[in-house]
Design an enzyme around this catalytic site. Structure first.
Site, PDB file in Angstrom:
ATOM      1  N   SER A 124      -3.192   2.003   2.758  1.00 31.86           N
ATOM      2  CA  SER A 124      -3.886   3.156   2.171  1.00 31.86           C
ATOM      3  C   SER A 124      -4.743   2.712   1.004  1.00 31.86           C
ATOM      4  O   SER A 124      -4.419   1.723   0.315  1.00 31.86           O
ATOM      5  CB  SER A 124      -2.816   4.136   1.683  1.00 31.86           C
ATOM      6  OG  SER A 124      -3.380   5.092   0.829  1.00 31.86           O
ATOM      7  N   TYR A 148       5.292   5.863  -3.111  1.00 36.75           N
ATOM      8  CA  TYR A 148       4.671   5.769  -1.781  1.00 36.75           C
ATOM      9  C   TYR A 148       3.691   4.593  -1.753  1.00 36.75           C
ATOM     10  O   TYR A 148       3.728   3.749  -0.861  1.00 36.75           O
ATOM     11  CB  TYR A 148       3.951   7.077  -1.446  1.00 36.75           C
ATOM     12  CG  TYR A 148       2.950   6.929  -0.314  1.00 36.75           C
ATOM     13  CD1 TYR A 148       3.372   6.744   0.996  1.00 36.75           C
ATOM     14  CD2 TYR A 148       1.565   6.943  -0.568  1.00 36.75           C
ATOM     15  CE1 TYR A 148       2.453   6.588   2.031  1.00 36.75           C
ATOM     16  CE2 TYR A 148       0.642   6.788   0.458  1.00 36.75           C
ATOM     17  CZ  TYR A 148       1.091   6.613   1.745  1.00 36.75           C
ATOM     18  OH  TYR A 148       0.181   6.437   2.767  1.00 36.75           O
ATOM     19  N   LYS A 152       3.482   0.657   0.306  1.00 33.55           N
ATOM     20  CA  LYS A 152       2.352   0.065   1.042  1.00 33.55           C
ATOM     21  C   LYS A 152       2.027  -1.322   0.482  1.00 33.55           C
ATOM     22  O   LYS A 152       1.774  -2.276   1.228  1.00 33.55           O
ATOM     23  CB  LYS A 152       1.116   0.966   0.954  1.00 33.55           C
ATOM     24  CG  LYS A 152       1.271   2.305   1.646  1.00 33.55           C
ATOM     25  CD  LYS A 152       1.415   2.157   3.154  1.00 33.55           C
ATOM     26  CE  LYS A 152       1.588   3.483   3.857  1.00 33.55           C
ATOM     27  NZ  LYS A 152       2.018   3.354   5.251  1.00 33.55           N
TER      28      LYS A 152
END
Ligand code: NAD
Ligand code: UD1
Length: 335
Positions: A124, A148, A152
């Site tokens: 992302s 989050y 990643k």
């Protein structure tokens, strides 16, 4: 060529399955349906007119993955499965570390055992944190502002370590900007169960009168009209980017990261105005406080993906707004 798609009934996964099938690949989906519905499998079949295999199960479950790899001869994997809600990751970080990291490590172990070493991974633009300048290039420093995003970034690191330990791996890390819109058929799209966190699903629910009013988080940003600027990419364009990435990893070993964005930044007000105009519908909004952690602007330099993958986007903001609303209207009629 048989591609395993984890999280294949989800928003981006389902659109990617359609593009894979339409490009002649055989598709095997695994998903635990924690954030998607089984009906999506039928929808994919309906759009493509082709069969797709679906196995319900969890990527954290090693014996489940071993069963799939024993049964199906998988050539490459696209790994979408994971949790993605930023706010929830702040309030429940362990849920995010457990699911996103464990599922990836387990998948990589099983791929290694079965000598399947070709992977496309969903990263992302969040890994760029607060970028110092724009547009964002893949070489910019990486940092995160929430758990989050940290999952990643950790996974990107794991993948690089894995490749350094064994150069037979071939890995494409795709850093998505802001995917919105839906398939033209209106059969698949984004359909959050709860009150949406992200802009486009929220606009759609206000336009559909399911929510009263869009809260625009701040109009004092350093942008063209003071509202936040992002690089919105049509989910079908994004899905097609995965076909380019698969072609790349099937043809050469290595590891690399690519921005998947359009290179254009649109403000919240521009999106709201475009949505109202193309769909001829009113979207009530009010300006409220900034949302904690938001940045002024974020958009990609897409030139590396264009040069290395031949990736180009086709759809503009109007299509994104029309297709998002079309899916929502159709979904309402069908349910
Ligand atoms: P989504 O929630 O619609 O799809 C993810 C799918 O994975 C869901 O169907 C869910 O049921 C499944 N899943 C979750 N954990 C699983 C597990 N342990 N085992 C099996 N299945 C599991 O999300 P999406 O928007 O399609 O995103 C796909 C990927 O792209 C995610 O990894 C996400 O972090 C990443 N991503 C999404 C965005 C975005 O804005 N949508 C942006 C950047 C990156
Ligand atoms: C979100 C994720 C980010 C991910 C990115 C790409 C959050 C906090 N961040 O970022 O990790 O990498 O998607 O998919 O979810 N807005 C409003 N009102 C709303 C919702 C949003 O004004 O109700 C504004 C935001 O302030 C922002 C823009 O709309 O300026 C886009 O927001 P959103 O869709 O949530 O995406 P991002 O914040 O870019």
């Amino acid at each position: 060529m048989k591609i395993l798609v984890t999280g294949g009934t989800g928003y981006i996964g389902s659109h990617t399955c359609v593009e894979l099938i339409e490009s002649g690949y055989e598709v095997v989906i695994i998903d635990n349906l924690s954030n998607s519905k089984i009906e999506v499998v039928e929808r994919i079949k309906e759009i493509t007119g082709k069969d797709v295999k679906f196995y319900e199960g969890d990527c954290i479950d090693k014996s489940f993955l071993i069963k799939i790899f024993s049964k199906e001869k998988i050539d490459a994997v696209i790994h979408f499965a994971g949790f993605k809600a930023v706010g929830e990751s702040v309030s429940n970080p362990l849920k995010y570390y457990r699911n996103n990291l464990d599922s990836t490590i387990t998948l990589l172990e099983v791929m290694n055992e079965f000598n399947c070493k070709k992977l496309v991974f969903s990263s992302s633009a969040t890994v760029y944190g607060k970028p110092k300048s724009l547009p964002i290039k893949e070489t910019f420093p990486l940092s995160t502002t929430n758990p989050y995003g940290t999952t990643k970034l950790i996974i990107e690191g794991i993948l690089r370590d894995l490749y350094n330990s064994d150069n037979n791996w071939s890995i494409a890390i795709l850093r998505y900007f802001n995917p919105i819109g839906a398939h033209k058929s209106g059969l698949i799209g984004e359909n959050p169960n709860d009150i949406p966190n992200n802009l486009m699903p929220y606009i759609v629910k206000v336009a559909s009168k399911e929510l009263e009013c869009l809260n625009i988080f701040g109009n004092d940003y350093n942008t063209k009209d003071g509202t936040g600027v992002r690089d919105y990419i049509h989910v079908v364009d994004l899905a097609k980017g995965h076909i380019k990435a698969i072609e790349k990893i099937l043809n050469e070993n290595g590891i690399d990261a690519y921005n998947l964005g359009t290179g254009n930044g649109y403000s919240v007000l521009e999106i709201v105005n475009a949505f109202q105009k193309v769909n001829n519908v009113k979207v009530n909004y009010k300006i409220v406080e900034r949302r904690k952690g938001d940045i002024d602007a974020c958009y990609a330099d897409p030139s590396y993906a264009k040069e290395k993958l031949g990736f180009k986007t086709k759809y503009g903001i109007e299509d994104m707004c029309i297709d998002a609303y079309n899916f929502a209207k159709k979904f309402k009629e069908d349910n």
